[in-house]
Design an enzyme around this catalytic site. Structure first.
Site, PDB file in Angstrom:
ATOM      1  N   HIS A 278       0.812  -1.218   0.000  1.00  0.00           N
ATOM      2  CA  HIS A 278       0.000   0.000   0.000  1.00  0.00           C
ATOM      3  C   HIS A 278       0.847   1.271   0.000  1.00  0.00           C
ATOM      4  O   HIS A 278       0.315   2.375  -0.178  1.00  0.00           O
ATOM      5  CB  HIS A 278      -0.989   0.012   1.172  1.00  0.00           C
ATOM      6  CG  HIS A 278      -0.396   0.249   2.517  1.00  0.00           C
ATOM      7  ND1 HIS A 278      -0.097  -0.762   3.401  1.00  0.00           N
ATOM      8  CD2 HIS A 278      -0.073   1.402   3.163  1.00  0.00           C
ATOM      9  CE1 HIS A 278       0.376  -0.252   4.517  1.00  0.00           C
ATOM     10  NE2 HIS A 278       0.404   1.076   4.406  1.00  0.00           N
TER      11      HIS A 278
ATOM     12  N   SER B 135       4.623   2.534   7.910  1.00  0.00           N
ATOM     13  CA  SER B 135       4.243   1.429   7.039  1.00  0.00           C
ATOM     14  C   SER B 135       5.403   1.028   6.126  1.00  0.00           C
ATOM     15  O   SER B 135       5.991   1.878   5.454  1.00  0.00           O
ATOM     16  CB  SER B 135       3.047   1.817   6.172  1.00  0.00           C
ATOM     17  OG  SER B 135       1.887   1.947   6.955  1.00  0.00           O
TER      18      SER B 135
ATOM     19  N   ASP C 297       0.049  -7.662   1.428  1.00  0.00           N
ATOM     20  CA  ASP C 297       0.500  -6.282   1.580  1.00  0.00           C
ATOM     21  C   ASP C 297       2.032  -6.188   1.615  1.00  0.00           C
ATOM     22  O   ASP C 297       2.616  -5.557   2.495  1.00  0.00           O
ATOM     23  CB  ASP C 297      -0.096  -5.645   2.838  1.00  0.00           C
ATOM     24  CG  ASP C 297      -0.021  -4.124   2.809  1.00  0.00           C
ATOM     25  OD1 ASP C 297       0.395  -3.564   1.778  1.00  0.00           O
ATOM     26  OD2 ASP C 297      -0.367  -3.494   3.827  1.00  0.00           O
TER      27      ASP C 297
END
Length: 389
Positions: free
Chosen positions: A101, A220, A141
């Site tokens: 992402h 992230s 992911d």
């Protein structure tokens, strides 16, 4: 001398001294089973010294952690839309791991998924290099980049073994929260084997590592280190209340074993494929088994079998009636999966975990089923998991 002799005489009379043969009795304790509280806990030993040393982890690993800047429009425009996250170098030839992402629009509510047009990798010294997107696994992911090692000196970080992670072990996260590069946070592993909604697909992400180490936007894609400075996960998500989007003590990381598997497939074929059975399941517990007459105390009750799926072709049957056990609604009357390829299934998440990590699309696997008091084994020819979106 007289006193010493007296002591010996008294000791012999009292039976304190043994002059006969010695017999050793060995008592063998039973081997601990999975989940046994007496089983030994195996956790990473510290990198140096006698305890967890975040400063040492930071000194030895921060150089391998990078900031990822992704442009989804032309990167040379002042108002170009950019995303920012973290990543880490894993090889001398320039491979970088991050989250999918961070380098795609997956999970952002757009029609389809777009990969960033331009991606930069920024090092701790502020220097930037252009990265090539090798690929992205939207199911887990995971994103993989490649940079030219001639453009900047690389200091790869070592990868650990997420299957050996235990609750309570200390961890350290390094990343770029809110754009603040090379930020360190520490905590412990709060839970393992969490099944959480994916940010990038409609399927749950299994085996996630839960941590209380502060993770915020921009973390992230960054690494979660164990006490020896080995990466055990990729920081991916936070959980927060509806009143705030900041960290509230619950963060999740993609286990590095899953990321390693994704990276290998992306490097080999550019895509990642997962096996698919075509069912929905729920937990079979001892109480439910007793009440509804299942000949197994643990497993996964089959709630739904998709038409035309691998499960349907194999004859796996879904529950036929609704039941209630202690206020919990259950679907009963169908099959309960108790093993896959000989691997015990104790709950619904085990099915997803085994199919995802152990099985391959196109192969035939053996599912052990219980329906009431009957037990049987069926062969299931697995399909490929449909699109992530």
């Amino acid at each position: 001398m007289i006193g010493g002799a007296a002591v010996l005489l008294v000791g012999a009379a009292a039976g304190w001294l043994h002059t006969g043969e010695t017999k050793t009795v060995v008592v063998r304790a039973p081997a601990p089973t999975a989940g046994d509280a007496a089983a030994p806990v195996v956790a990473a030993k510290p990198l140096l010294g006698n305890g967890f040393q975040p400063a040492q982890i930071y000194r030895t690993r921060a150089a391998g952690v990078v900031t990822i800047v992704s442009y989804f429009d032309a990167a040379n425009l002042p108002d170009a839309r950019a995303g920012q996250g973290s990543g880490f170098v894993v090889s001398k030839d320039g491979l970088v791991l991050t989250n999918a992402h961070v380098i795609t629009t997956a999970g952002q509510g757009t029609n389809g998924t777009t990969t960033a047009r331009t991606v930069y990798v920024e090092f701790g010294d502020g220097d930037r290099v252009t990265a090539k997107v090798v690929g992205a696994d939207l199911f887990d992911d995971v994103g993989v980049l490649r940079i030219d090692p001639k453009q900047h000196a690389l200091d790869p970080v070592p990868l650990g073994d997420s299957s050996r992670v235990v609750v309570g072990q200390p961890v350290a996260a390094i990343g770029s929260p809110f754009g603040n590069a090379d930020s360190l946070s520490v905590g412990v592993v709060s839970a393992i084997r969490r099944a959480i909604p994916s940010l990038t697909s409609k399927y749950d992400l299994v085996d996630a590592i839960q941590t209380d180490a502060p993770i915020n936007h921009g973390n992230s894609g960054g690494p979660l280190f164990d006490a020896r400075g080995r990466v055990i996960g990729i920081n991916a998500q936070i959980r927060s209340s509806g009143t705030t989007s900041g960290f509230e003590g619950v963060g999740f990381a993609v286990p590095i074993d899953s990321a390693r598997r994704s990276m290998a497939q992306l490097l080999r074929t550019g895509t990642v494929k997962y096996a698919f059975v075509g069912i929905k399941t729920e937990d079979l517990t001892p109480g439910i088994a007793r009440k509804f007459g299942y000949a197994a105390t643990r497993g996964a009750l089959v709630d739904v079998v998709n038409d035309g799926s691998a499960a349907a072709k194999a004859g796996i049957q879904a529950g036929t009636r609704d039941g209630i056990y202690e206020g919990i609604g259950v679907k009963v009357g169908g099959d309960a999966i108790v093993a896959i390829e000989g691997i015990p299934v104790t709950n619904a998440q085990d099915v997803v975990r085994i199919v995802t990590t152990k099985l391959v699309p196109g192969e035939t696997s053996h599912f052990t089923l219980v329906r009431g008091s009957q037990r049987r084994v069926v062969s299931v020819t697995l399909a490929a998991r449909p699109s992530a979106n």
